[in-house]
Design an enzyme around this catalytic site. Structure first.
Site, short mmCIF file in Angstrom:
data_model
loop_
_atom_site.label_atom_id
_atom_site.label_comp_id
_atom_site.label_asym_id
_atom_site.label_seq_id
_atom_site.Cartn_x
_atom_site.Cartn_y
_atom_site.Cartn_z
N ARG A 1 0.80 -1.17 0.26
CA ARG A 1 0.21 -0.08 -0.07
C ARG A 1 1.05 1.15 0.12
O ARG A 1 1.88 0.97 0.64
CB ARG A 1 -0.81 -0.02 1.12
CG ARG A 1 -1.45 -0.55 1.49
CD ARG A 1 -3.17 -0.49 -0.19
NE ARG A 1 -4.14 -1.37 0.40
CZ ARG A 1 -4.66 -2.43 -0.89
NH1 ARG A 1 -3.35 -2.80 -1.60
NH2 ARG A 1 -5.47 -3.04 -0.52
N GLU B 1 -4.16 6.71 -5.09
CA GLU B 1 -3.92 6.56 -6.01
C GLU B 1 -5.35 6.71 -7.08
O GLU B 1 -6.47 7.11 -5.88
CB GLU B 1 -4.31 4.82 -6.23
CG GLU B 1 -2.68 4.41 -6.31
CD GLU B 1 -3.10 2.64 -5.51
OE1 GLU B 1 -3.60 2.16 -6.35
OE2 GLU B 1 -2.67 2.25 -5.33
N HIS C 1 -0.47 -0.41 -10.02
CA HIS C 1 -1.20 -1.37 -9.03
C HIS C 1 -2.14 -2.55 -10.01
O HIS C 1 -2.80 -3.03 -10.18
CB HIS C 1 -2.51 -0.20 -8.53
CG HIS C 1 -3.02 -1.20 -7.14
ND1 HIS C 1 -3.47 -0.52 -6.46
CD2 HIS C 1 -2.62 -2.13 -6.40
CE1 HIS C 1 -3.52 -1.16 -5.00
NE2 HIS C 1 -2.89 -2.88 -5.39
C1 GLV Z 1 -3.94 -5.58 -4.18
O1 GLV Z 1 -3.53 -4.32 -3.47
C2 GLV Z 1 -4.87 -6.23 -3.43
O2 GLV Z 1 -5.04 -5.37 -1.74
O3 GLV Z 1 -5.34 -7.26 -3.13
#
Ligand code: GLV
Ligand code: GLV
Length: 323
Positions: free
Chosen positions: A236, A265, A283
């Site tokens: 994160r 984001e 991501h």
């Molecule tokens: C992606 O970032 C997730 O948490 O699956």
């Protein structure tokens, strides 16, 4: 009447197909704001949400019938867990199914950083490749280096497993030390946070975002890292300070940083975009065809189980009697 399910986003259709045979499913396909969620959630018994949906206390308070929030992600920092628990709402995530894909992205970033792949690609695309040159885009060797893992859960371990191909020394730090047998299986050693900073050639983050991990990596941490080290974050964005990272990339000690996640984001600090030694992905951790389908299947199965009165497969906390 059949229970009602809201799918908040465009996700692989397998979840919709599975759920619609038993439940009344509404499939929303554009991003909902907190206000929109709060305004729409009232009739639903289950929610299939993504990490971009703010499932706040305010949203949950508008959902008197809600029994399950199945988050299409392994992370769940977008959900107010205390409020859900208080209301007896199951919250589930998608562990395991995305472990290998996410560890692959961490490694894709490690390699891209060490060997300056985006710079090389850009050179080609801009027509600046004038032939092989001994001094061109020299990067770092990975063989025998020290890989430091901040967080040694499923994804951290899968990342460690891949490091064997490079004969790496593996260090990890997290709240609890693993059992000796686990450390032995991965050839990994528990170290303090300070040692992790000082000894890692590559530092890769695999921890959830919590109040304790928020901005865990700022200038004072980057300053302690080794010259020419590599910083990787696929967990994160808010685990590190983006502004401080930009400084560490400009002035050292970092050789490069590979990021798949950002604090706000899809916004990204301007200064990062200008850094040639920042490798930036949108991501993509779990973004493979198979993994994204398996995440959808797992969410659907969690919802199915809760609505039929059973315990879900991958709950984040336990609820004694359901609701
Ligand atoms: C992606 O970032 C997730 O948490 O699956
Ligand atoms: C590089 O292409 C080499 O042959 O050394």
């Amino acid at each position: 009447m059949r229970p009602k399910v809201l799918i908040t986003s465009k996700i692989p259709s397998v979840a919709f197909t599975r759920l619609k045979s038993r439940f009344q499913v509404t499939w929303n396909k554009s991003q909902l704001t907190e206000d929109q969620l709060a305004a729409r959630i009232r009739p639903y018994h289950a929610l299939l949400s993504t990490l971009a949906d703010p499932i706040t206390a305010r949203v949950l308070q508008q959902a008197p019938q809600l029994r399950c929030v199945a988050n299409y992600a392994v992370g769940f920092n977008n959900i107010d867990l205390d409020e859900a628990k208080k209301r007896g709402i199951w919250v589930t995530n998608t562990p395991d199914v995305l472990t290998e894909a996410t560890a692959d992205i961490a490694w894709a970033l490690i390699l891209a950083c060490a060997r300056r792949l985006p710079e090389g690609e850009e050179m080609i695309h801009r027509g600046r490749f004038k032939g092989w040159h001994p001094l061109m885009l020299r990067g770092l060797d990975l063989e025998g280096k020290t890989l430091g893992l901040f967080g040694f859960g499923r994804i951290g371990k899968a990342t460690a497993r891949r490091a064997k191909g490079w004969n790496m020394r593996i260090l990890y730090h997290q709240r609890n030390k693993e059992k000796g047998s686990v450390e032995k299986a991965y050839g990994a050693r528990f170290v303090t946070f300070q040692t992790l900073l000082k000894e890692s050639d590559i530092l890769s983050l695999h921890a959830p975002l919590t109040p304790e991990t928020f901005h865990r990596f700022t200038s004072s941490e980057f300053r302690k890292m080794r010259p020419n080290s590599i910083f990787i974050n696929t967990s994160r964005g808010a685990l590190h300070s983006e502004k401080d990272l930009i400084l560490a990339l400009k002035k050292g000690p970092l050789f490069a940083a590979g990021l798949d996640v950002y604090e706000k984001e899809p916004k990204i600090e301007r200064g990062l975009l200008d850094r040639p030694n920042a490798v930036l992905l949108p991501h993509l951790g779990s973004a493979t065809l198979k993994t994204r389908d398996r995440m959808a299947e797992l969410c659907a199965e969690n919802i199915r189980r809760v609505l039929l009165g059973h315990r879900p497969l991958t709950p984040i906390f336990n609820i004694k009697s359901g609701k």
